[in-house]
Design an enzyme around this catalytic site. Sequence first.
Site, PDB file in Angstrom:
ATOM      1  N   HIS A 147      -0.563  -5.681  35.281  1.00  0.00           N
ATOM      2  CA  HIS A 147      -1.559  -5.556  36.727  1.00  0.00           C
ATOM      3  C   HIS A 147      -2.910  -4.711  36.135  1.00  0.00           C
ATOM      4  O   HIS A 147      -3.040  -4.118  35.260  1.00  0.00           O
ATOM      5  CB  HIS A 147      -0.742  -4.909  37.663  1.00  0.00           C
ATOM      6  CG  HIS A 147      -0.334  -3.447  37.125  1.00  0.00           C
ATOM      7  ND1 HIS A 147      -1.109  -2.135  37.096  1.00  0.00           N
ATOM      8  CD2 HIS A 147       0.955  -2.886  36.680  1.00  0.00           C
ATOM      9  CE1 HIS A 147      -0.506  -0.994  36.928  1.00  0.00           C
ATOM     10  NE2 HIS A 147       0.767  -1.481  36.537  1.00  0.00           N
ATOM     11  N   CYS A 163       4.843  -0.294  33.309  1.00  0.00           N
ATOM     12  CA  CYS A 163       4.208  -1.278  33.257  1.00  0.00           C
ATOM     13  C   CYS A 163       3.021  -1.461  32.288  1.00  0.00           C
ATOM     14  O   CYS A 163       2.890  -0.424  31.500  1.00  0.00           O
ATOM     15  CB  CYS A 163       3.295  -1.624  34.800  1.00  0.00           C
ATOM     16  SG  CYS A 163       4.465  -1.814  36.402  1.00  0.00           S
TER      17      CYS A 163
END
Length: 187
Positions: A147, A163
């Site tokens: 992301h 992440c």
Amino acid sequence: MSRDKTRRSILLRAGTLVAGLAAPALLRAQETPSRNVSGFVPHDWRDHFGSLGAGAILADTTSTSLHYWSAGGSDYHVYPTSVPASEDLTRRGYTEVVEKKVAPTWTPTPSMRERFPEWPAVVPGNDPLNPLGPYALYLSWQYYRIHGTHDTRKIGRPSSDGCVGLYNEHITQLFDLVPVGTQVRII
């Protein structure tokens, strides 16, 4: 705690590095294109995947870089990334992109809520303080995403809760390139 104080708390905890340390990462983002980022060793997709299939992403936690190859192999892009802050938060192996979201809603994981109970339960996708940025590639592993991030100080260093984060302009490019079904390997 007010909503504004909660937002500031998220930002302060997410960006624990001294602002002066962010300057080199910000300069790298401005000086280096997404293709052949200087300082990153190019990888050969054949060392990591049996075929390109729908495309392939290699996230290298050591060099804090993400490598993308298109299905036909004609496109190869390298992006600087953030990576998980600790070995406990790092997952390695093979997964794939199972969903793509524009303006993704951020929900802290249960372990994040334990560590930071003052964090909100949900941050809407249109909120400028949303830690997922404007786009997210959801992986088949629960809670793992590729992301964007509004906190550019994270790029180039271990700083995430699991992440792989990219500059917002880079996730915007990658999002357009990557189809659902793209294979992903995190090393």
